[in-house]
Design a protein around this motif. Structure first.
Motif, short mmCIF file in Angstrom:
data_model
loop_
_atom_site.label_atom_id
_atom_site.label_comp_id
_atom_site.label_asym_id
_atom_site.label_seq_id
_atom_site.Cartn_x
_atom_site.Cartn_y
_atom_site.Cartn_z
N GLN A 197 0.83 -1.21 0.00
CA GLN A 197 0.00 0.00 0.00
C GLN A 197 0.85 1.25 0.00
O GLN A 197 1.78 1.38 0.80
CB GLN A 197 -0.91 -0.01 1.22
N THR A 198 0.53 2.18 -0.89
CA THR A 198 1.19 3.48 -0.93
C THR A 198 0.12 4.56 -0.99
O THR A 198 -1.04 4.30 -1.30
CB THR A 198 2.11 3.62 -2.16
N GLY A 199 0.51 5.78 -0.70
CA GLY A 199 -0.44 6.89 -0.70
C GLY A 199 -0.50 7.51 0.67
O GLY A 199 0.24 7.13 1.59
N GLY A 200 -1.37 8.47 0.83
CA GLY A 200 -1.44 9.14 2.12
C GLY A 200 -2.72 9.91 2.28
O GLY A 200 -3.64 9.81 1.48
N ILE A 201 -2.76 10.67 3.33
CA ILE A 201 -3.95 11.46 3.64
C ILE A 201 -3.95 12.71 2.76
O ILE A 201 -2.96 13.42 2.67
CB ILE A 201 -4.00 11.81 5.14
N ALA A 202 -5.03 12.93 2.04
CA ALA A 202 -5.13 14.10 1.18
C ALA A 202 -5.55 15.32 1.97
O ALA A 202 -5.12 16.43 1.70
CB ALA A 202 -6.12 13.82 0.05
N ASN A 203 -6.38 15.09 3.00
CA ASN A 203 -6.86 16.23 3.78
C ASN A 203 -7.44 15.73 5.10
O ASN A 203 -8.16 14.75 5.13
CB ASN A 203 -7.94 16.97 2.98
N LEU A 204 -7.10 16.39 6.19
CA LEU A 204 -7.70 16.13 7.49
C LEU A 204 -8.26 17.45 8.01
O LEU A 204 -7.50 18.40 8.23
CB LEU A 204 -6.68 15.56 8.48
N THR A 205 -9.57 17.49 8.19
CA THR A 205 -10.24 18.71 8.61
C THR A 205 -10.91 18.49 9.95
O THR A 205 -11.65 17.52 10.13
CB THR A 205 -11.30 19.14 7.58
N ILE A 206 -10.64 19.38 10.89
CA ILE A 206 -11.25 19.31 12.22
C ILE A 206 -11.97 20.63 12.46
O ILE A 206 -11.39 21.71 12.27
CB ILE A 206 -10.19 19.08 13.32
N TRP A 207 -13.23 20.53 12.86
CA TRP A 207 -14.03 21.73 13.15
C TRP A 207 -14.74 21.58 14.48
O TRP A 207 -15.40 20.58 14.69
CB TRP A 207 -15.06 21.97 12.03
N PRO A 208 -14.54 22.54 15.40
CA PRO A 208 -13.79 23.79 15.29
C PRO A 208 -12.29 23.58 15.02
O PRO A 208 -11.75 22.54 15.35
CB PRO A 208 -13.99 24.45 16.67
N VAL A 209 -11.69 24.58 14.45
CA VAL A 209 -10.27 24.50 14.09
C VAL A 209 -9.43 24.39 15.37
O VAL A 209 -9.61 25.18 16.30
CB VAL A 209 -9.84 25.74 13.28
N PRO A 210 -8.55 23.41 15.46
CA PRO A 210 -7.74 23.24 16.68
C PRO A 210 -6.69 24.33 16.83
O PRO A 210 -6.17 24.86 15.83
CB PRO A 210 -7.10 21.86 16.49
N ALA A 211 -6.37 24.64 18.07
CA ALA A 211 -5.29 25.59 18.34
C ALA A 211 -3.94 24.97 18.06
O ALA A 211 -2.96 25.67 17.76
CB ALA A 211 -5.37 26.06 19.80
N LEU A 212 -3.87 23.62 18.14
CA LEU A 212 -2.62 22.91 17.93
C LEU A 212 -2.93 21.58 17.28
O LEU A 212 -3.86 20.88 17.68
CB LEU A 212 -1.92 22.67 19.27
#
Length: 309
Positions: free
Chosen positions: A55-70
């Motif tokens: 397996q190859t590839g990776g995460i294209a996008n990780l979105t957390i809402w509300p936006v984390p401070a860290l």
């Protein structure tokens, strides 16, 4: 779902018509709704795909809402990609969305009958540091367990090749246990699953891991996803609309780790996308954390896996 016979299950390679690799796009959305205001959240996510030889590839996008401070990306003890996030604004809802693009390839050609006897693997495992880590009990797989040993012994006959024995055990679990959503929770003990003969993919993975460990064969828990829509003419796999779970059995230094899916009685090939592996579910939970406030809550999870050109 009917089980293939042993010859079909352990063919020595893909057919001429079968693809050698498949690319997928996967979207995993988790939504929490809280009865009271949450003042802060600390999260640990296992949502990025784990690179390995198939397996190859990776995460294209990780979105957390509300936006984390860290937000910090790092590897855990087992080498799995993780993300730690700290949210410091008050919120009543939390949404985590991961979008992946992964390419999965067929595995090595092998003959289960040509693997070493399981007793030999048992002796080798004690001397192999990385494999020996997956022999001991873990929070959700307590061993030794005489009931698990008795169940596994029916397939682990003296001198039987380890991969052949593991495949036979996988097929028997599939044949004798019923997939029933809602019949268990993440806290249901393996002993209860063995007694009631039903559960979901996580339960069957823990059950088989326990059976292998009591026989001295290292086994580890794998979390990931299944192809949502099967190829034309093929049956949809069970557990394909959410995170899936299977296991890996260590078959000695030559073959290494063999992926087995007892929920569907199949070796893991092009339909499975790997996210993380560990001793059991506790090590690779997709999302876990600590919140301040919130009261009661509900959670909705949606997973979509599609093949792309």
């Amino acid at each position: 779902m009917s089980s293939p016979d042993l010859h079909e299950l352990t063919a020595l390679g893909p057919s001429a018509a079968a693809p050698a690799r498949v690319r997928y796009r996967c979207r995993h959305v988790t939504r929490y709704s809280y009865a009271d205001m949450v003042t802060s959240s600390q999260l640990l996510a296992h949502l990025a795909p784990r690179p390995h030889p198939r397996q190859t590839g990776g995460i294209a996008n990780l979105t957390i809402w509300p936006v984390p401070a860290l937000a910090i990306a790092r590897l855990d003890w087992f080498g799995n990609p993780t993300t730690y996030a700290s949210i410091q604004v008050p919120h009543e809802n939390l949404t985590v969305t991961s979008e992946l693009i992964v390419e999965v390839r067929v595995g090595l050609v092998f003959d289960p009958a040509d693997t070493p006897p399981w007793e030999q693997v048992q002796a080798l495992a004690i001397e192999d540091g990385p494999a020996a880590e997956f022999l001991a009990q873990s929070p959700r797989v307590p061993v030794p367990n005489p009931d698990l040993a008795a169940y596994a012994a029916e397939d682990f006959l003296p001198g039987r090749p380890v991969a052949e024995a593991a495949i036979a055990l996988m097929r028997r679990i599939h044949r004798e246990f019923t997939f029933r959503a809602g019949s268990t929770t993440v806290s249901t003990p393996v002993a209860e699953v063995l007694a009631q003969r039903c559960g979901v993919c996580q339960d069957f993975a823990h059950l088989m891991i326990g059976c292998l460990r009591v026989m001295g064969v290292p086994a580890r828990y794998v979390s990931g996803y299944l192809r949502t829509l099967p190829p034309p003419g093929q049956m949809k796999l069970q557990g394909a609309d959410a995170s899936h779970a299977w296991l890996q059995a260590w078959c000695g230094p030559r073959l290494g780790w063999l992926d087995l899916d007892p929920t569907n009685a199949t070796l893991v090939e092009l339909d499975h996308l790997t996210v993380a592996w560990g001793r059991d579910y506790d090590d690779v939970c997709p999302l876990r954390g600590v919140i301040l406030g919130g009261g009661s809550h509900t959670v909705d999870v949606a997973v979509d896996v599609e093949e792309i050109a």
